[in-house]
Design an enzyme around this catalytic site. Structure first.
Site, short mmCIF file in Angstrom:
data_model
loop_
_atom_site.label_atom_id
_atom_site.label_comp_id
_atom_site.label_asym_id
_atom_site.label_seq_id
_atom_site.Cartn_x
_atom_site.Cartn_y
_atom_site.Cartn_z
N HIS A 87 19.36 20.28 12.43
CA HIS A 87 19.21 18.85 12.17
C HIS A 87 18.51 18.63 10.85
O HIS A 87 17.60 19.39 10.47
CB HIS A 87 18.40 18.16 13.27
CG HIS A 87 19.21 17.72 14.44
ND1 HIS A 87 20.21 16.78 14.34
CD2 HIS A 87 19.17 18.09 15.74
CE1 HIS A 87 20.74 16.59 15.52
NE2 HIS A 87 20.14 17.38 16.39
N HIS A 90 17.79 15.48 20.83
CA HIS A 90 16.55 16.08 21.34
C HIS A 90 15.34 15.20 20.98
O HIS A 90 14.50 14.91 21.83
CB HIS A 90 16.34 17.48 20.75
CG HIS A 90 17.18 18.54 21.38
ND1 HIS A 90 18.56 18.56 21.26
CD2 HIS A 90 16.83 19.64 22.13
CE1 HIS A 90 19.02 19.62 21.90
NE2 HIS A 90 18.01 20.28 22.44
#
Length: 224
Positions: A184, A139
């Site tokens: 993450h 992302h």
């Protein structure tokens, strides 16, 4: 009367772009990657993520999920294909650059995940589900590549600074949302940002250098 550009100043500007926009970000990615390969731990990551999670609430959850969804490969990939299609007839070189910048970032990210195989953090129960490896953040990398590409494409127009601000905010929000959601580590996001920007800028410099041999193409790039 046409004003001649200063070749020395132009040389230093290009060198500055390479150093600050490409070499230094790649150096940062390399240092993080080296520590990961040596199984080193980043001590700041868990405390930072837990601090983020301590501020979680329903409203921020919705914002984070929305930002994460918009920054996903499905939404951003659709946006990329649409823009490439729109630009194709107007300026095929620019269209190819945008496709190379974004598709290349996606390919590099997928390959990096396979090489490093870093498991995702599991510090709390996720409200989204993820399957692939953690490093680097796809992302963050894709958002940075798209934002950088748009800034490059609009640099010689009056829209460059609005795009710098909007692109920077979007990239930051997408990366922050991935840490907030707990899927993450911070170094995943930092590496994604750096790699996405470096790749996109490197592609732009190559395209510009190749087009500089053709005055007509150079003019198209500068006014697109």
């Amino acid at each position: 009367m046409q004003v001649m550009s200063n070749p020395v100043a132009l040389h230093w500007k290009r060198l500055l772009v390479w150093v600050l926009g490409v070499l230094l970000p790649l150096l940062g990615v390399g240092l993080i990657a080296e520590d990961l390969l040596e199984k080193e731990r980043f001590r700041f990551e868990q405390p930072f993520m837990l601090w983020l999670h301590s501020h979680a609430n329903a409203s921020l959850d919705r914002v984070a999920v929305t930002a994460s969804t918009v920054g996903s490969v499905y939404v951003m990939g659709g946006f990329t294909l649409l823009l490439v299609f729109v630009l194709w007839e107007k300026n095929r070189r620019i269209s190819f650059y945008f496709l190379l910048s974004t598709l290349g970032a996606a390919v590099i990210n997928s390959a990096s995940k396979l090489v490093f195989g870093r498991p995702r953090p599991h510090l709390w129960e996720w409200i989204v589900q993820e399957q692939a490896q953690s490093f680097p953040s796809g992302h963050a990398m894709y958002a940075a590549a798209v934002a950088t590409a748009l800034v490059c494409m609009l640099w010689h127009t009056r829209y460059r600074w609005p795009m710098v601000v909007l692109g920077g905010l979007f990239t930051f929000l997408v990366g922050l949302s991935r840490m907030y959601l707990g899927v993450h580590y911070p170094t995943d996001v930092l590496a994604g940002w750096a790699a996405g920007m470096a790749w996109s800028l490197a592609c732009w410099r190559v395209v510009r250098s190749h087009a500089s041999t053709d005055p007509e193409r150079t003019g198209q790039l500068e006014h697109s």
